[in-house]
Motif scaffolding. Sequence first.
Motif, PDB file in Angstrom:
ATOM      1  N   ALA A  42       0.832  -1.208   0.000  1.00 22.33           N
ATOM      2  CA  ALA A  42       0.000   0.000   0.000  1.00 22.33           C
ATOM      3  C   ALA A  42       0.864   1.255   0.000  1.00 22.33           C
ATOM      4  N   VAL A  45       2.572   1.451  -3.573  1.00 22.00           N
ATOM      5  CA  VAL A  45       1.636   1.720  -4.671  1.00 22.00           C
ATOM      6  C   VAL A  45       1.097   3.137  -4.551  1.00 22.00           C
ATOM      7  N   LEU A  46       0.695   3.534  -3.353  1.00 20.48           N
ATOM      8  CA  LEU A  46       0.180   4.894  -3.179  1.00 20.48           C
ATOM      9  C   LEU A  46       1.285   5.928  -3.331  1.00 20.48           C
ATOM     10  N   GLY A  47       2.503   5.592  -2.936  1.00 26.99           N
ATOM     11  CA  GLY A  47       3.618   6.523  -3.081  1.00 26.99           C
ATOM     12  C   GLY A  47       4.008   6.764  -4.523  1.00 26.99           C
ATOM     13  N   MET A  49       1.858   6.445  -7.083  1.00 34.98           N
ATOM     14  CA  MET A  49       0.711   7.013  -7.781  1.00 34.98           C
ATOM     15  C   MET A  49       0.379   8.413  -7.298  1.00 34.98           C
ATOM     16  N   ALA A  50       1.044   8.906  -6.260  1.00 36.34           N
ATOM     17  CA  ALA A  50       0.702  10.203  -5.687  1.00 36.34           C
ATOM     18  C   ALA A  50       0.969  11.334  -6.670  1.00 36.34           C
ATOM     19  N   TYR A  54       3.051  15.514  -2.743  1.00 37.53           N
ATOM     20  CA  TYR A  54       3.321  14.260  -2.050  1.00 37.53           C
ATOM     21  C   TYR A  54       4.001  13.223  -2.928  1.00 37.53           C
TER      22      TYR A  54
END
Length: 117
Positions: A42, A45-47, A49-50, A54
């Motif tokens: 998580a 993947v979120l890092g 796609m940010a 951020y």
Amino acid sequence: MSGDTPGVPNIPPPPWGNEQDNEPRGGSLGIGAVVGAVVLYAVYVLGTMAQGPYAWSVSFLAVPAPFIPIILYLAVAIAFAVRRRTSLWGAGLLIGLGAFILLGGGLCISFLVQVRA
């Protein structure tokens, strides 16, 4: 005679070592492994796609940014693994880190093979 002094009870010696050994181990190995791998996926993947401030690629920490979550995660996992009450949870987190690296490396290689510049 058996060699014992009459009138003196036979008392076993006190156990040597740490009294902490009698504490049960706490946590769950399997849950720690699953939670650890999911949390790392998580974060990464979120890092990646940010967008905006951020995003890892636009900050001044662009080069070390991918390694900071791993270092923090490893520090927490080792701290949990060292304590007897949370040792199984910490061991599970370390196993989750290994699973993340193994599966993440496989995903990375599969994406690199498809790119073919």
